[in-house]
Design a protein around this motif. Structure first.
Motif, PDB file in Angstrom:
ATOM      1  N   ARG A 305     -40.364 -13.415 -32.803  1.00  0.00           N
ATOM      2  CA  ARG A 305     -39.279 -13.536 -33.776  1.00  0.00           C
ATOM      3  C   ARG A 305     -38.306 -12.363 -33.675  1.00  0.00           C
ATOM      4  NH1 ARG A 305     -39.650 -17.228 -37.872  1.00  0.00           N
ATOM      5  NH2 ARG A 305     -38.525 -15.913 -39.348  1.00  0.00           N
ATOM      6  N   GLU A 306     -38.835 -11.161 -33.558  1.00  0.00           N
ATOM      7  CA  GLU A 306     -37.960 -10.000 -33.475  1.00  0.00           C
ATOM      8  C   GLU A 306     -37.161 -10.008 -32.170  1.00  0.00           C
ATOM      9  OE1 GLU A 306     -35.902  -6.911 -34.926  1.00  0.00           O
ATOM     10  OE2 GLU A 306     -37.363  -8.169 -35.988  1.00  0.00           O
ATOM     11  N   GLY A 307     -37.799 -10.450 -31.073  1.00  0.00           N
ATOM     12  CA  GLY A 307     -37.083 -10.540 -29.806  1.00  0.00           C
ATOM     13  C   GLY A 307     -35.922 -11.520 -29.881  1.00  0.00           C
ATOM     14  N   ILE A 308     -36.134 -12.652 -30.542  1.00  0.00           N
ATOM     15  CA  ILE A 308     -35.070 -13.651 -30.694  1.00  0.00           C
ATOM     16  C   ILE A 308     -33.957 -13.126 -31.589  1.00  0.00           C
ATOM     17  CG2 ILE A 308     -34.557 -15.897 -31.716  1.00  0.00           C
ATOM     18  CD1 ILE A 308     -37.249 -16.879 -30.653  1.00  0.00           C
ATOM     19  N   LEU A 309     -34.327 -12.520 -32.708  1.00  0.00           N
ATOM     20  CA  LEU A 309     -33.301 -12.008 -33.620  1.00  0.00           C
ATOM     21  C   LEU A 309     -32.513 -10.868 -33.000  1.00  0.00           C
ATOM     22  CD1 LEU A 309     -35.231 -12.149 -37.010  1.00  0.00           C
ATOM     23  CD2 LEU A 309     -33.485 -13.730 -36.161  1.00  0.00           C
ATOM     24  N   ASP A 310     -33.161 -10.032 -32.196  1.00  0.00           N
ATOM     25  CA  ASP A 310     -32.447  -8.977 -31.487  1.00  0.00           C
ATOM     26  C   ASP A 310     -31.429  -9.562 -30.511  1.00  0.00           C
ATOM     27  OD1 ASP A 310     -33.491  -6.788 -32.745  1.00  0.00           O
ATOM     28  OD2 ASP A 310     -35.018  -6.376 -31.238  1.00  0.00           O
ATOM     29  N   TYR A 311     -31.829 -10.634 -29.836  1.00  0.00           N
ATOM     30  CA  TYR A 311     -30.890 -11.314 -28.944  1.00  0.00           C
ATOM     31  C   TYR A 311     -29.689 -11.819 -29.739  1.00  0.00           C
ATOM     32  CZ  TYR A 311     -28.811 -14.871 -25.944  1.00  0.00           C
ATOM     33  OH  TYR A 311     -27.912 -15.624 -25.222  1.00  0.00           O
ATOM     34  N   GLU A 312     -29.947 -12.444 -30.888  1.00  0.00           N
ATOM     35  CA  GLU A 312     -28.851 -12.949 -31.714  1.00  0.00           C
ATOM     36  C   GLU A 312     -27.932 -11.811 -32.152  1.00  0.00           C
ATOM     37  OE1 GLU A 312     -28.048 -16.051 -32.446  1.00  0.00           O
ATOM     38  OE2 GLU A 312     -29.750 -16.980 -31.439  1.00  0.00           O
ATOM     39  N   ARG A 313     -28.507 -10.670 -32.499  1.00  0.00           N
ATOM     40  CA  ARG A 313     -27.692  -9.522 -32.909  1.00  0.00           C
ATOM     41  C   ARG A 313     -26.772  -9.064 -31.780  1.00  0.00           C
ATOM     42  NH1 ARG A 313     -32.929  -7.844 -35.131  1.00  0.00           N
ATOM     43  NH2 ARG A 313     -32.868  -7.985 -37.408  1.00  0.00           N
ATOM     44  N   ARG A 314     -27.230  -9.221 -30.527  1.00  0.00           N
ATOM     45  CA  ARG A 314     -26.425  -8.783 -29.382  1.00  0.00           C
ATOM     46  C   ARG A 314     -25.271  -9.741 -29.083  1.00  0.00           C
ATOM     47  NH1 ARG A 314     -31.600  -7.810 -27.106  1.00  0.00           N
ATOM     48  NH2 ARG A 314     -31.447  -9.578 -25.680  1.00  0.00           N
ATOM     49  N   HIS A 315     -25.345 -10.963 -29.606  1.00  0.00           N
ATOM     50  CA  HIS A 315     -24.395 -11.980 -29.153  1.00  0.00           C
ATOM     51  C   HIS A 315     -23.474 -12.508 -30.238  1.00  0.00           C
ATOM     52  CE1 HIS A 315     -25.774 -12.418 -24.968  1.00  0.00           C
ATOM     53  NE2 HIS A 315     -26.903 -11.932 -25.461  1.00  0.00           N
ATOM     54  N   GLY A 316     -23.357 -11.809 -31.345  1.00  0.00           N
ATOM     55  CA  GLY A 316     -22.302 -12.123 -32.295  1.00  0.00           C
ATOM     56  C   GLY A 316     -22.624 -13.195 -33.304  1.00  0.00           C
ATOM     57  N   TYR A 317     -21.921 -13.114 -34.407  1.00  0.00           N
ATOM     58  CA  TYR A 317     -22.127 -14.030 -35.532  1.00  0.00           C
ATOM     59  C   TYR A 317     -21.328 -15.308 -35.324  1.00  0.00           C
ATOM     60  CZ  TYR A 317     -22.629 -15.402 -40.465  1.00  0.00           C
ATOM     61  OH  TYR A 317     -22.939 -16.052 -41.640  1.00  0.00           O
ATOM     62  N   ARG A 318     -21.997 -16.441 -35.460  1.00  0.00           N
ATOM     63  CA  ARG A 318     -21.336 -17.741 -35.265  1.00  0.00           C
ATOM     64  C   ARG A 318     -20.719 -18.274 -36.553  1.00  0.00           C
ATOM     65  NH1 ARG A 318     -26.124 -18.183 -32.415  1.00  0.00           N
ATOM     66  NH2 ARG A 318     -27.107 -19.350 -34.128  1.00  0.00           N
ATOM     67  N   GLY A 319     -21.022 -17.643 -37.672  1.00  0.00           N
ATOM     68  CA  GLY A 319     -20.466 -18.088 -38.939  1.00  0.00           C
ATOM     69  C   GLY A 319     -21.534 -18.651 -39.850  1.00  0.00           C
ATOM     70  N   PRO A 320     -21.185 -18.915 -41.122  1.00  0.00           N
ATOM     71  CA  PRO A 320     -22.147 -19.462 -42.081  1.00  0.00           C
ATOM     72  C   PRO A 320     -22.705 -20.806 -41.636  1.00  0.00           C
ATOM     73  CG  PRO A 320     -20.192 -18.632 -43.200  1.00  0.00           C
ATOM     74  CD  PRO A 320     -19.876 -18.633 -41.729  1.00  0.00           C
ATOM     75  N   ASP A 321     -23.881 -21.148 -42.198  1.00  0.00           N
ATOM     76  CA  ASP A 321     -24.487 -22.444 -41.882  1.00  0.00           C
ATOM     77  C   ASP A 321     -23.610 -23.591 -42.353  1.00  0.00           C
ATOM     78  OD1 ASP A 321     -26.582 -20.895 -41.049  1.00  0.00           O
ATOM     79  OD2 ASP A 321     -28.126 -22.034 -42.096  1.00  0.00           O
ATOM     80  N   ALA A 322     -23.035 -23.431 -43.549  1.00  0.00           N
ATOM     81  CA  ALA A 322     -22.225 -24.493 -44.155  1.00  0.00           C
ATOM     82  C   ALA A 322     -21.441 -23.898 -45.318  1.00  0.00           C
ATOM     83  CB  ALA A 322     -23.119 -25.637 -44.625  1.00  0.00           C
ATOM     84  N   PHE A 323     -20.648 -24.744 -45.959  1.00  0.00           N
ATOM     85  CA  PHE A 323     -19.885 -24.319 -47.133  1.00  0.00           C
ATOM     86  C   PHE A 323     -20.029 -25.364 -48.230  1.00  0.00           C
ATOM     87  CE2 PHE A 323     -17.799 -22.457 -43.464  1.00  0.00           C
ATOM     88  CZ  PHE A 323     -17.584 -21.140 -43.858  1.00  0.00           C
ATOM     89  N   VAL A 324     -20.096 -24.902 -49.478  1.00  0.00           N
ATOM     90  CA  VAL A 324     -20.121 -25.799 -50.635  1.00  0.00           C
ATOM     91  C   VAL A 324     -19.046 -25.340 -51.619  1.00  0.00           C
ATOM     92  CG1 VAL A 324     -22.560 -26.406 -50.434  1.00  0.00           C
ATOM     93  CG2 VAL A 324     -21.913 -24.386 -51.754  1.00  0.00           C
ATOM     94  N   ASP A 325     -18.572 -26.258 -52.421  1.00  0.00           N
ATOM     95  CA  ASP A 325     -17.582 -25.933 -53.451  1.00  0.00           C
ATOM     96  C   ASP A 325     -18.315 -25.433 -54.686  1.00  0.00           C
ATOM     97  OD1 ASP A 325     -15.379 -26.685 -51.908  1.00  0.00           O
ATOM     98  OD2 ASP A 325     -15.653 -28.799 -52.437  1.00  0.00           O
ATOM     99  N   LEU A 326     -18.327 -24.132 -54.862  1.00  0.00           N
ATOM    100  CA  LEU A 326     -19.041 -23.506 -55.973  1.00  0.00           C
ATOM    101  C   LEU A 326     -18.056 -23.262 -57.115  1.00  0.00           C
ATOM    102  CD1 LEU A 326     -21.632 -22.182 -57.060  1.00  0.00           C
ATOM    103  CD2 LEU A 326     -20.968 -20.087 -55.873  1.00  0.00           C
ATOM    104  N   PRO A 327     -18.172 -24.034 -58.214  1.00  0.00           N
ATOM    105  CA  PRO A 327     -17.207 -23.886 -59.326  1.00  0.00           C
ATOM    106  C   PRO A 327     -17.243 -22.490 -59.918  1.00  0.00           C
ATOM    107  CG  PRO A 327     -18.501 -25.906 -59.539  1.00  0.00           C
ATOM    108  CD  PRO A 327     -19.140 -25.105 -58.461  1.00  0.00           C
ATOM    109  N   ASP A 328     -16.101 -22.005 -60.312  1.00  0.00           N
ATOM    110  CA  ASP A 328     -16.016 -20.704 -60.967  1.00  0.00           C
ATOM    111  C   ASP A 328     -16.746 -20.756 -62.309  1.00  0.00           C
ATOM    112  OD1 ASP A 328     -14.507 -19.658 -58.918  1.00  0.00           O
ATOM    113  OD2 ASP A 328     -12.588 -20.209 -59.843  1.00  0.00           O
ATOM    114  N   GLY A 329     -17.468 -19.691 -62.598  1.00  0.00           N
ATOM    115  CA  GLY A 329     -18.134 -19.584 -63.885  1.00  0.00           C
ATOM    116  C   GLY A 329     -19.427 -20.353 -64.015  1.00  0.00           C
ATOM    117  N   LEU A 330     -19.845 -21.024 -62.943  1.00  0.00           N
ATOM    118  CA  LEU A 330     -21.084 -21.809 -63.031  1.00  0.00           C
ATOM    119  C   LEU A 330     -22.294 -20.924 -63.304  1.00  0.00           C
ATOM    120  CD1 LEU A 330     -22.288 -24.685 -62.743  1.00  0.00           C
ATOM    121  CD2 LEU A 330     -22.631 -24.190 -60.304  1.00  0.00           C
TER     122      LEU A 330
END
Length: 795
Positions: A305-330
């Protein structure tokens, strides 16, 4: 008025007498036809297949019913009192029917004009669970009563209670309190607290409603009622009651009941056992004891697991998994907020300590994310480093972290929470004992829940330069030695020679040098040297030779590309093959299952693998194994495996491997006590990146594991076998002493060296790309056998 009531009493008395006569008649007619009690007196429940480590830690369970059978003397008193308080407080006083309870239930049903309440005792529940349905009819109730009398007449109270404790359904496919204690709380029955006992005792009333995983709120209310009953009945003192009522019971999440992450091990064991026992696998209570050790498996899991995550750290962030509409004040409405978060994260399950959360706010200095109204996480400082580019105003919308983004978080335990991402790359690891092939640890990928595909046993990948030691070993038996000097000059094979397409192999980095010894060439993983060695000994000979190590020769066609690891292997094959170098030349087959027992502990199967030292399993000459081992240990001291020197051992050998375009990264390393193979790559093959190699991507996994697994293991010196001469720092076979062994390949040599004369023309001038002579082992003209792509083949 008095005469009226006397007459009325007489009528009721007459009716009661008639009722007694009718019940007696029913008993007389039905009792002989009741089923016998073999199911109770010879209790053999469906017990699932269980898989254990070699040191007796449960790692898997397979079957429709999860069940652990316990004897009454193994049941804690606090659980007995909780069960009696919840279900039948007069169990030890009545004769199977609690008439007071029956009267109370009858009056309640009469008032409600429906059969809404029963008065089942523990004995009645045992009768129903073993023999009857749960439908609420008077006929079924009559049979239940009759069976209850028969059970009470045949068994002791303790025997009846034991059956109930083992048979009752408690949700989450668990049957019996011992199984439920492990599934809900991750502990044996003997270790549960009073509060946990009360929560378990509350489940039988309605497993779907009072299940602490499915409905923790109702489970808590039911638990509090039972604790109050235990206090009222004298099972708990006032102080004990207060402590238990205040205890926060922590439930283990569903599927997380096993203390060791060995899902790939358990699944492979299940498949192997099923091949033998078929459907009986899941019902006869088989216990499978694997060769895996808990500490080794823990180390391998963490390293992968650490070897895989280290590889991911070396190769940049691809962005969030997804997006949801989170109402203000919820956030101000916790109930609706929690419902929203649950729905949002439903399609983004956690992966062990890599968890999903919904971003509430984000800027370049701080990200606030939520997993529930009570679980708000703040990420600051170094925790933002990986995703820093996605926190700027210039970030692309698909990559920008903002309110409503679903992100992955990891608490690394050192600097706190950090933003990461679900990995796209995969890795795997396996270790074995080279003396007999016993598998000590196996991790088939990052996340078993995302797919059962086991990359240790099922993935066929190109081994790259990790395959070169087997070609070098083959050459030792043809007269080459570690001191044989070989040209490192580049060359090409024209299409007329290959029978397909022009082939121009390269060294890693395009670096070519002066001729160098075979020992040094292996340490530097020189491709030109490996190809020349294979051409010298003949690809067909090498293809047959590698079969001695357990490889499938058909997957290693007899072409020169075999020298660069262009064939196909599995990690498990490589583990068995490197064991030959580690154990002195014996072929041991990796195996997983040590023994299988039935539910009573009787041994049904016992592994008796052949071991190193048994000449019937000798794969290669002991001298070949020893000399190859010296070269692989030299690779650790001076070559591509130099990072293994951090183990501070002198008995470590190993070889890196990286295939064309860095598609597969390997490290295969060993000591006389332990072999380990690490691999990294994509399931759909593609480049890991131009700078990724076996030494940088796979070796850290191997090294992290070995640092833990070899702790306290003494070094073992490999002694040279008979038939070797040690001259000027290198070993020679007696039949190939200096002067008779092959002194060089591709460089000018005296006429008395016929093999050298044959291959003098193979290009001995650095920078010249000369054609190698044709070989009868090449595919014929017109062959469509792929030779791979032109380009860089890395070590």
């Amino acid at each position: 008025m008095l005469r009226f009531f006397l007459k009325l009493a007489g009528i009721f008395a007459g009716l009661a007498a008639c009722g007694v006569l009718l019940v007696g008649l029913a008993l007389a007619l039905a009792y002989p036809n009741l089923p016998d009690l073999d199911a109770l007196t010879n209790y053999h429940p469906k017990v699932p297949l269980r898989v254990f480590t070699a040191d007796n830690v449960l790692i898997g369970e397979f079957g429709e019913e999860r069940r652990n059978v316990v004897r009454i003397n193994e049941v804690p008193d606090v659980l007995k009192s909780a069960i009696l308080s919840a279900e039948d407080d007069r169990f030890y006083q009545h004769g199977g029917i609690d008439w007071a309870g029956v009267t109370r239930a009858a009056l309640t049903n009469l008032v409600n004009l429906e059969k809404s309440q029963g008065a089942s005792t523990i004995t009645m529940q045992v009768a129903r669970n073993f023999y009857l349905s749960s439908e609420k009819t008077y006929t079924r109730k009559l049979y239940e009563i009759l069976l209850t009398f028969k059970i009470e007449a045949s068994l002791t109270k303790d025997q009846i209670l034991e059956l109930y404790i083992n048979q009752i359904y408690l949700g989450q496919r668990s049957y019996g309190f011992a199984s439920a204690a492990r599934i809900y709380f991750g502990k044996p029955l003997s270790e549960i607290s009073t509060a946990e006992a009360a929560m378990l005792a509350g489940i039988p009333k309605a497993p779907s409603r009072y299940n602490p995983v499915v409905n923790p709120t109702r489970a808590k209310l039911r638990q509090q009622y039972i604790l109050q009953r235990m206090n009222n009945l004298g099972y708990l003192t006032a102080d004990e009651y207060r402590v238990a009522a205040a205890e926060v019971v922590k439930n283990k999440p569903l599927g997380g009941e096993f203390a060791v992450h060995a899902e790939y091990v358990a699944e492979l064991a299940r498949q192997l056992v099923y091949d033998i026992y078929k459907e009986e696998t899941y019902s006869r209570g088989l216990n499978v004891y694997t060769t895996v050790l808990k500490d080794h498996q823990d180390a391998a899991y963490a390293s992968v697991r650490e070897g895989i995550l280290d590889y991911e750290r070396r190769h940049g962030y691809r962005g969030p998994d997804a997006f949801v509409d989170l109402p203000d004040g919820l956030e101000k409405n916790p109930e609706k907020f929690n419902e929203f978060i649950d729905d949002a994260l439903n399609d983004h399950p956690d992966n062990d300590n890599l968890v999903a959360a919904v971003v509430l706010s984000a800027d370049s200095k701080k990200v606030v994310a939520a997993r529930s109204s009570n679980d708000i996480i703040e990420i600051t400082g170094s925790g933002l480093k990986f995703a820093a580019a996605s926190l700027t105003d210039k970030a692309q919308p698909a990559k920008k972290i903002r309110r409503g983004a679903i992100v992955r978080l990891l608490n690394n335990g050192k600097t706190g929470w950090e933003i990461l991402q679900a990995p796209a790359v995969q890795a795997a690891f396996v270790s074995t004992d080279p003396t007999d092939g016993a598998i000590k640890a196996m991790v088939g990928g990052f996340d078993f829940s995302r797919g059962k595909f086991n990359r240790v046993t099922q993935a066929w990948r190109q081994p790259g330069s990790s395959f070169k030691p087997f070609i070098y070993a083959a050459s030792l038996e043809k007269g080459l030695t570690p001191s044989t000097v070989i040209s490192d000059s580049p060359f090409v094979l024209e299409a007329s020679q290959t029978g397909s397409q022009r082939w121009e192999p390269k060294n890693y980095g395009g670096d070519y040098g002066e001729p160098l010894t075979m020992k040094s060439a292996l340490a530097k993983s020189k491709n030109m040297v490996s190809i020349r060695i294979l051409q010298a000994i003949g690809p067909k000979y090498a293809q047959d030779f590698v079969g001695r190590f357990g490889f499938d020769p058909a997957r290693h066609p007899a072409y020169l590309t075999m020298a660069l690891g262009a064939g196909q292997v599995t990690l498990l094959q490589e583990a068995g093959a490197y064991s030959v170098f580690a154990n002195g030349g014996y072929r041991v087959t990796p195996f997983l299952i040590d023994k299988v027992t039935d539910s009573s502990g009787r041994v049904l199967m016992q592994a008796r693998p052949p071991k190193a030292g048994d000449e019937s399993v000798r794969a290669i000459d002991a001298r070949t194994a020893f000399v190859a081992d010296t070269m692989l240990r030299n690779n650790v001291r001076t070559g591509t495996a130099n990072r293994a020197m951090s183990l501070k051992r002198n008995d470590v050998g190993g070889k890196t491997g990286t295939t064309n375009d860095s598609v597969d990264a390997w490290f295969a390393g060993y000591t006389p006590a332990l072999v380990g193979i690490a691999w990294m790559g994509y399931d759909q093959p593609k480049s890991l990146g131009s700078r990724e190699t076996g030494g940088g991507a796979a070796m850290p996994i191997w090294l992290d594991y070995m640092q833990k697994a070899l702790k306290g293991v003494p070094e073992r010196e490999q002694k040279p076998p008979p038939g070797l001469k040690f001259v000027n720092g290198d070993y020679y076979f007696d039949e190939f002493p200096p002067g008779q062994a092959i002194a060089s390949i591709g460089v000018p040599k005296p006429a008395e060296d016929p093999l050298s004369n044959l291959i003098d023309s193979w290009g001995n001038t650095s920078g010249n790309r000369q054609a190698l002579p044709p070989s009868q082992d090449f595919p014929p003209a017109g062959s469509n056998r792929p030779w791979g792509t032109s380009g860089q083949v890395t070590p």
